[in-house]
Design an enzyme around this catalytic site. Structure first.
Site, PDB file in Angstrom:
ATOM      1  N   ARG A 123       0.847  -1.206   0.000  1.00 28.79           N
ATOM      2  CA  ARG A 123       0.000   0.000   0.000  1.00 28.79           C
ATOM      3  C   ARG A 123       0.880   1.252   0.000  1.00 28.79           C
ATOM      4  O   ARG A 123       0.584   2.236  -0.679  1.00 28.79           O
ATOM      5  CB  ARG A 123      -0.917   0.001   1.244  1.00 28.79           C
ATOM      6  CG  ARG A 123      -1.708   1.296   1.369  1.00 28.79           C
ATOM      7  CD  ARG A 123      -2.678   1.272   2.545  1.00 28.79           C
ATOM      8  NE  ARG A 123      -3.403   2.530   2.626  1.00 28.79           N
ATOM      9  CZ  ARG A 123      -4.402   2.775   3.473  1.00 28.79           C
ATOM     10  NH1 ARG A 123      -4.796   1.848   4.310  1.00 28.79           N
ATOM     11  NH2 ARG A 123      -5.009   3.949   3.489  1.00 28.79           N
ATOM     12  N   ASN A 134     -10.411  -4.531  -1.181  1.00 21.58           N
ATOM     13  CA  ASN A 134     -10.262  -3.440  -2.144  1.00 21.58           C
ATOM     14  C   ASN A 134      -9.280  -3.791  -3.240  1.00 21.58           C
ATOM     15  O   ASN A 134      -8.534  -4.766  -3.097  1.00 21.58           O
ATOM     16  CB  ASN A 134      -9.774  -2.188  -1.392  1.00 21.58           C
ATOM     17  CG  ASN A 134     -10.936  -1.318  -0.945  1.00 21.58           C
ATOM     18  OD1 ASN A 134     -11.928  -1.172  -1.660  1.00 21.58           O
ATOM     19  ND2 ASN A 134     -10.811  -0.741   0.237  1.00 21.58           N
ATOM     20  N   CYS A 142     -18.903  -1.551   0.478  1.00 18.07           N
ATOM     21  CA  CYS A 142     -17.994  -0.495   0.914  1.00 18.07           C
ATOM     22  C   CYS A 142     -18.588   0.177   2.142  1.00 18.07           C
ATOM     23  O   CYS A 142     -19.800   0.360   2.220  1.00 18.07           O
ATOM     24  CB  CYS A 142     -17.844   0.523  -0.212  1.00 18.07           C
ATOM     25  SG  CYS A 142     -16.909   1.984   0.277  1.00 18.07           S
ATOM     26  N   ASP A 143     -17.701   0.567   3.070  1.00 17.88           N
ATOM     27  CA  ASP A 143     -18.214   1.217   4.286  1.00 17.88           C
ATOM     28  C   ASP A 143     -18.162   2.740   4.225  1.00 17.88           C
ATOM     29  O   ASP A 143     -18.533   3.408   5.182  1.00 17.88           O
ATOM     30  CB  ASP A 143     -17.465   0.702   5.523  1.00 17.88           C
ATOM     31  CG  ASP A 143     -16.011   1.170   5.560  1.00 17.88           C
ATOM     32  OD1 ASP A 143     -15.587   1.941   4.678  1.00 17.88           O
ATOM     33  OD2 ASP A 143     -15.289   0.768   6.495  1.00 17.88           O
ATOM     34  N   HIS A 194     -16.438   4.156  -4.520  1.00 16.03           N
ATOM     35  CA  HIS A 194     -15.540   5.285  -4.228  1.00 16.03           C
ATOM     36  C   HIS A 194     -15.681   6.371  -5.288  1.00 16.03           C
ATOM     37  O   HIS A 194     -14.689   7.026  -5.665  1.00 16.03           O
ATOM     38  CB  HIS A 194     -14.071   4.815  -4.104  1.00 16.03           C
ATOM     39  CG  HIS A 194     -13.823   4.032  -2.854  1.00 16.03           C
ATOM     40  ND1 HIS A 194     -12.563   3.626  -2.461  1.00 16.03           N
ATOM     41  CD2 HIS A 194     -14.668   3.571  -1.891  1.00 16.03           C
ATOM     42  CE1 HIS A 194     -12.643   2.951  -1.324  1.00 16.03           C
ATOM     43  NE2 HIS A 194     -13.923   2.899  -0.962  1.00 16.03           N
ATOM     44  N   TYR A 232     -14.311  10.340  -1.651  1.00 15.83           N
ATOM     45  CA  TYR A 232     -13.315   9.853  -2.619  1.00 15.83           C
ATOM     46  C   TYR A 232     -13.295  10.662  -3.908  1.00 15.83           C
ATOM     47  O   TYR A 232     -12.327  10.596  -4.669  1.00 15.83           O
ATOM     48  CB  TYR A 232     -13.546   8.363  -2.924  1.00 15.83           C
ATOM     49  CG  TYR A 232     -12.953   7.480  -1.857  1.00 15.83           C
ATOM     50  CD1 TYR A 232     -11.599   7.160  -1.860  1.00 15.83           C
ATOM     51  CD2 TYR A 232     -13.723   7.005  -0.811  1.00 15.83           C
ATOM     52  CE1 TYR A 232     -11.040   6.381  -0.868  1.00 15.83           C
ATOM     53  CE2 TYR A 232     -13.173   6.219   0.196  1.00 15.83           C
ATOM     54  CZ  TYR A 232     -11.827   5.914   0.160  1.00 15.83           C
ATOM     55  OH  TYR A 232     -11.266   5.148   1.152  1.00 15.83           O
ATOM     56  N   ARG A 263      -0.827   7.980   3.905  1.00 14.08           N
ATOM     57  CA  ARG A 263      -1.818   7.335   4.778  1.00 14.08           C
ATOM     58  C   ARG A 263      -1.344   5.948   5.230  1.00 14.08           C
ATOM     59  O   ARG A 263      -1.576   5.560   6.371  1.00 14.08           O
ATOM     60  CB  ARG A 263      -3.163   7.248   4.036  1.00 14.08           C
ATOM     61  CG  ARG A 263      -4.275   6.552   4.795  1.00 14.08           C
ATOM     62  CD  ARG A 263      -4.759   7.344   5.998  1.00 14.08           C
ATOM     63  NE  ARG A 263      -5.618   6.529   6.851  1.00 14.08           N
ATOM     64  CZ  ARG A 263      -5.819   6.726   8.154  1.00 14.08           C
ATOM     65  NH1 ARG A 263      -5.242   7.741   8.770  1.00 14.08           N
ATOM     66  NH2 ARG A 263      -6.619   5.934   8.840  1.00 14.08           N
TER      67      ARG A 263
HETATM   68  P1  NAD Z   1      -4.436  -5.734   6.761  1.00 12.73           P
HETATM   69  O1  NAD Z   1      -3.194  -5.752   5.947  1.00 12.73           O
HETATM   70  O2  NAD Z   1      -4.369  -5.428   8.209  1.00 12.73           O
HETATM   71  O3  NAD Z   1      -5.142  -7.169   6.633  1.00 12.73           O
HETATM   72  C1  NAD Z   1      -5.265  -7.861   5.462  1.00 12.73           C
HETATM   73  C2  NAD Z   1      -4.919  -9.323   5.668  1.00 12.73           C
HETATM   74  O4  NAD Z   1      -5.114  -9.990   4.410  1.00 12.73           O
HETATM   75  C3  NAD Z   1      -3.476  -9.609   6.084  1.00 12.73           C
HETATM   76  O5  NAD Z   1      -3.445 -10.327   7.289  1.00 12.73           O
HETATM   77  C4  NAD Z   1      -2.919 -10.409   4.918  1.00 12.73           C
HETATM   78  O6  NAD Z   1      -1.997 -11.397   5.306  1.00 12.73           O
HETATM   79  C5  NAD Z   1      -4.170 -11.022   4.342  1.00 12.73           C
HETATM   80  N1  NAD Z   1      -4.023 -11.512   2.972  1.00 12.73           N
HETATM   81  C6  NAD Z   1      -3.291 -10.988   1.969  1.00 12.73           C
HETATM   82  N2  NAD Z   1      -3.403 -11.744   0.866  1.00 12.73           N
HETATM   83  C7  NAD Z   1      -4.232 -12.769   1.170  1.00 12.73           C
HETATM   84  C8  NAD Z   1      -4.718 -13.896   0.435  1.00 12.73           C
HETATM   85  N3  NAD Z   1      -4.387 -14.084  -0.834  1.00 12.73           N
HETATM   86  N4  NAD Z   1      -5.553 -14.766   1.071  1.00 12.73           N
HETATM   87  C9  NAD Z   1      -5.899 -14.571   2.361  1.00 12.73           C
HETATM   88  N5  NAD Z   1      -5.462 -13.525   3.098  1.00 12.73           N
HETATM   89  C10 NAD Z   1      -4.641 -12.636   2.511  1.00 12.73           C
HETATM   90  O7  NAD Z   1      -5.440  -4.738   6.019  1.00 12.73           O
HETATM   91  P2  NAD Z   1      -6.655  -3.879   6.573  1.00 12.73           P
HETATM   92  O8  NAD Z   1      -6.278  -2.451   6.572  1.00 12.73           O
HETATM   93  O9  NAD Z   1      -7.154  -4.444   7.823  1.00 12.73           O
HETATM   94  O10 NAD Z   1      -7.711  -4.063   5.400  1.00 12.73           O
HETATM   95  C11 NAD Z   1      -8.206  -5.318   5.005  1.00 12.73           C
HETATM   96  C12 NAD Z   1      -8.928  -5.191   3.689  1.00 12.73           C
HETATM   97  O11 NAD Z   1     -10.177  -4.533   3.869  1.00 12.73           O
HETATM   98  C13 NAD Z   1      -8.193  -4.355   2.634  1.00 12.73           C
HETATM   99  O12 NAD Z   1      -8.442  -4.901   1.344  1.00 12.73           O
HETATM  100  C14 NAD Z   1      -8.861  -3.003   2.737  1.00 12.73           C
HETATM  101  O13 NAD Z   1      -8.690  -2.247   1.571  1.00 12.73           O
HETATM  102  C15 NAD Z   1     -10.274  -3.472   2.931  1.00 12.73           C
HETATM  103  N6  NAD Z   1     -11.225  -2.489   3.440  1.00 12.73           N
HETATM  104  C16 NAD Z   1     -12.285  -2.249   2.656  1.00 12.73           C
HETATM  105  C17 NAD Z   1     -13.246  -1.379   3.047  1.00 12.73           C
HETATM  106  C18 NAD Z   1     -14.360  -1.106   2.102  1.00 12.73           C
HETATM  107  O14 NAD Z   1     -15.028  -0.105   2.224  1.00 12.73           O
HETATM  108  N7  NAD Z   1     -14.598  -1.943   1.090  1.00 12.73           N
HETATM  109  C19 NAD Z   1     -13.146  -0.737   4.285  1.00 12.73           C
HETATM  110  C20 NAD Z   1     -12.027  -1.006   5.093  1.00 12.73           C
HETATM  111  C21 NAD Z   1     -11.078  -1.901   4.665  1.00 12.73           C
HETATM  112  C1  G6P Z   2     -12.829   3.698   3.833  1.00 12.54           C
HETATM  113  C2  G6P Z   2     -13.077   3.035   2.510  1.00 12.54           C
HETATM  114  C3  G6P Z   2     -12.293   1.773   2.410  1.00 12.54           C
HETATM  115  C4  G6P Z   2     -10.828   2.026   2.661  1.00 12.54           C
HETATM  116  C5  G6P Z   2     -10.645   2.705   3.989  1.00 12.54           C
HETATM  117  C6  G6P Z   2      -9.221   3.131   4.215  1.00 12.54           C
HETATM  118  O1  G6P Z   2     -13.375   2.945   4.868  1.00 12.54           O
HETATM  119  O2  G6P Z   2     -14.423   2.759   2.294  1.00 12.54           O
HETATM  120  O3  G6P Z   2     -12.524   1.195   1.170  1.00 12.54           O
HETATM  121  O4  G6P Z   2     -10.112   0.810   2.662  1.00 12.54           O
HETATM  122  O5  G6P Z   2     -11.438   3.863   4.058  1.00 12.54           O
HETATM  123  O6  G6P Z   2      -9.067   3.509   5.542  1.00 12.54           O
HETATM  124  P1  G6P Z   2      -7.636   3.623   6.211  1.00 12.54           P
HETATM  125  O7  G6P Z   2      -7.934   3.995   7.610  1.00 12.54           O
HETATM  126  O8  G6P Z   2      -7.013   2.254   6.058  1.00 12.54           O
HETATM  127  O9  G6P Z   2      -6.908   4.660   5.436  1.00 12.54           O
HETATM  128 MN    MN Z   3     -14.626   1.441   0.477  1.00  8.58          MN
END
Ligand code: NAD
Ligand code: G6P
Ligand code: MN
Length: 452
Positions: free
Chosen positions: A91, A146, A168-169, A198, A275, A295
Site C-alpha cells: 500500500r 479493495n 464499501c463502508d 468510491h 473519494y 496514509r
Molecule cells: P491488513 O493488511 O491489516 O489485513 C489484510 C490481511 O489480508 C493480512 O493479514 C494479509 O496477510 C491477508 N491476505 C493478503 N493476501 C491474502 C490472500 N491471498 N488470502 C488470504 N489472506 C490474505 O489490512 P486492513 O487495513 O485491515 O484491510 C483489510 C482489507 O479490507 C483491505 O483490502 C482493505 O482495503 C479493505 N477495506 C475495505 C473497506 C471497504 O469499504 N470496502 C473498508 C475497510 C477496509
Molecule cells: C474507507 C473506505 C475503504 C478504505 C478505507 C481506508 O473505509 O471505504 O474502502 O479501505 O477507508 O481507511 P484507512 O484507515 O485504512 O486509510
Molecule cells: Mn470502500
C-alpha cells in the site's frame, strides 16, 4: 451456521468478530473461522479474537484459526473477505510511486488503486473457486477487499455466477459523520445514492421524513468542512491514536472532509463521496501530500501498531485495553448484510452490483453502487432516474479506465493497462501514465501477471 473471515489477520477482524458475536441470535452462528496466508499475523489476531469471544462477550461461538482452504471453507455459509494483497508494505508503494510522478497517491483511487487491483484480481478468483469447491452451495461471499470496484468488475467478468456481493463502508461512514454533525441518530436517516465504488453522490438525505440536505449544506458552508462541531472543538480527537473512535476523522482524512466543502461550494446540489476529491481536486491533493509519509504510514503507526502492541501486552501481562482495536460501523454493516440475506429481511443497503438498467444512461454491465433491498436471493436493486451529464461523464471515464485495467490484467496486455492508466482522471498525460506504470511493474514483481 459457519462464517469464515478471509484475511483473518486484518486490523478489522476484531471489530467484525465483535459485530457478528453481538448478533448471534439473528445470525444463529455456531462457528467463526479465520483464514489467512500470513500465519504469524493471523495467530496474533487469533489470540485477541479468542479473548473477545470468551472473555469479553462470554460467547459460546466456536473459533477456528486455519491456513488451510479446505478447513476454512468446508460447509461455510458466509465468507467475509477482507484481504490486502501485499499488505501495508505494498500500500505504501501504491501511494508513494504515483506521488513521485506528481499524481494522486491513494490506496484505491488512480494509479495506486489500479496497482492494488492488479494484485488482487487473481487471489480473489482463487477465493471464489475454493469456496465453490468446499462451502455450502447456498454460500454468500461478502467482499470488502479493495479496490472493490476493480475486484467486482473482475468477478463479474470471470465468475459471473459466483454468489458474491461487494460492499464499501464509506457511504455509511459519511452518514455517521452527517448524523453527528446534525446531532441526530443515524438510524433515523434514509438516503439515496448512486455511483461507482468510491465514486458516487448522495442525492437525498431524510431525517424522519424531512429533507435535511438544505440544513446539511448550510452546516457545511458555515463550518467550511463536513465534520461534527464537537470534533472540531476537540482537536485531540482528530489526532488521537485511540483506534476506537471514528477512524475516518483521523490524520490526513481531515482533507477529504474539507474537500467535501470545496466541492459543494461549486456543485451544491448533491453530497459527494469523499473519494471524489481525488478526481476533482487531484492537483490540490498532490500539493498537500507528503510523498515521504502517506496514509499507509499513518495506519502502520497507529491502527496496526496499536493492535499488535496491544496483543503483545496481553500476552505478556494478561491485560487488554479495548481501545487498541477498531470496532464500529464497518463490522456492523457486513454483519447486518448477512442477517438480511439469511433472514430474507429485504432491508435496504448500498451494494456494488451489475447495473442491468438500474441507472438508465449507464451501460448494462457496469458495476455500480446503488441501493438495493436484500433478501435471501440477493440484492433487488432500486431503479434510478437518468443521471446528469456531469456525473455520467465522470463515471464513464472512470468505468472505462477500470474495465480496460481488468481486461489488460486478464489478457496480460501492457497496452490495455497503459490505456487504463492514461484514461484515469488522476493522470495528466500519456507520458506520465507510462512512467508510473513502468515503476509499478517493477514494484509489483511477483504480484502482477506479466504484461506483454
Ligand atoms: P491488513 O493488511 O491489516 O489485513 C489484510 C490481511 O489480508 C493480512 O493479514 C494479509 O496477510 C491477508 N491476505 C493478503 N493476501 C491474502 C490472500 N491471498 N488470502 C488470504 N489472506 C490474505 O489490512 P486492513 O487495513 O485491515 O484491510 C483489510 C482489507 O479490507 C483491505 O483490502 C482493505 O482495503 C479493505 N477495506 C475495505 C473497506 C471497504 O469499504 N470496502 C473498508 C475497510 C477496509
Ligand atoms: C474507507 C473506505 C475503504 C478504505 C478505507 C481506508 O473505509 O471505504 O474502502 O479501505 O477507508 O481507511 P484507512 O484507515 O485504512 O486509510
Ligand atoms: Mn470502500
Amino acid at each position: 451456521m459457519i462464517i469464515t473471515i478471509v484475511g483473518g489477520g486484518s486490523t478489522f477482524t476484531p471489530g467484525i468478530v465483535k459485530s457478528i458475536a453481538l448478533r448471534k441470535e439473528e445470525l444463529e452462528v455456531d462457528e467463526i473461522r479465520l483464514f489467512d496466508i500470513d500465519k504469524e499475523r493471523q495467530d496474533k489476531l487469533g489470540v485477541l479474537v479468542k479473548w473477545i469471544l470468551e472473555e469479553d462477550l462470554k460467547s459460546d461461538i466456536k473459533l477456528t484459526v486455519t491456513y488451510d482452504e479446505k478447513e476454512a471453507y468446508t460447509d461455510a455459509d458466509f465468507i467475509f473477505a477482507q484481504m490486502r494483497v501485499g499488505k501495508y508494505a505494498m500500500r505504501e508503494l501504491d501511494e508513494k510511486i504515483p506521488l513521485k510522478h506528481g499524481c494522486v497517491g491513494q490506496e484505491t483511487c488512480g494509479c495506486g488503486g489500479m496497482a492494488y487491483g492488479m494484485r488482487t484480481i487473481f487471489p480473489m478468483i482463487k477465493v471464489i473457486d475454493d469456496v465453490e469447491k468446499y462451502a455450502k452451495p447456498t454460500y454468500w461471499i461478502l467482499n470488502y477487499s479493495n479496490p472493490a470496484s476493480i475486484v467486482s468488475e473482475a468477478c463479474r467478468k470471470l465468475r459471473p455466477d459466483a454468489r458474491i456481493i461487494n460492499i464499501c463502508d464509506m457511504p455509511i461512514a459519511i452518514i455517521d459523520v452527517v448524523a453527528a454533525a446534525l446531532e441526530v441518530d443515524k438510524k433515523d436517516l434514509v438516503y439515496d445514492y448512486y455511483g461507482l465504488n468510491h465514486f458516487g453522490w448522495f442525492t437525498s438525505i431524510e431525517y424522519k421524513g424531512e429533507d435535511v440536505m438544505p440544513k446539511l449544506r448550510d452546516y457545511i458552508m458555515d463550518q467550511k468542512i463536513l465534520l461534527p462541531a464537537a470534533y472540531l472543538k476537540d482537536k485531540k480527537a482528530l489526532t488521537s491514536s485511540n483506534t476506537n473512535s471514528n477512524r475516518h476523522t483521523k490524520g490526513s482524512w481531515y482533507y477529504v472532509w474539507k474537500g467535501v466543502y470545496e466541492i459543494m461550494q461549486n456543485f451544491p446540489e448533491t453530497l459527494p463521496n469523499t473519494y471524489l476529491n481525488y478526481y476533482l481536486q487531484q492537483k490540490e491533493f498532490v500539493e498537500h501530500s507528503d510523498p515521504e509519509h502517506t496514509r499507509a504510514n499513518e495506519v502502520m503507526e497507529t491502527r496496526e501498531k496499536n493492535l499488535f502492541d496491544g496483543i503483545d501486552r496481553y500476552l505478556a501481562t494478561g491485560e487488554i485495553d479495548e481501545s487498541v482495536f477498531y470496532a464500529g460501523s464497518h463490522g456492523d454493516w457486513i454483519a447486518d448484510l448477512a442477517i438480511a440475506l439469511k433472514n430474507d429481511t429485504k432491508a435496504r443497503f448500498l451494494v456494488i452490483t451489475e447495473n442491468r438498467g438500474a441507472i438508465p444512461n449507464m451501460p448494462y454491465d457496469a458495476m455500480v453502487e446503488v441501493p438495493a433491498y436484500i433478501g435471501k436471493k440477493g440484492p433487488e436493486v432500486i431503479a434510478q432516474d437518468e443521471i446528469p451529464l456531469f456525473q455520467q461523464g465522470l463515471m464513464m471515464q472512470q468505468l472505462n479506465s477500470e474495465k480496460l485495467l481488468v481486461e489488460g490484467c486478464i489478457e496480460g496486455s501492457y497496452e490495455k493497462v497503459l490505456k487504463a492508466f492514461t484514461l484515469n482522471k488522476t493522470v495528466p498525460s500519456m507520458k506520465v501514465a507510462k512512467e508510473v506504470l513502468d515503476d509499478m511493474i517493477e514494484a509489483n514483481k511477483g504480484y502482477w501477471p506479466e504484461l506483454k
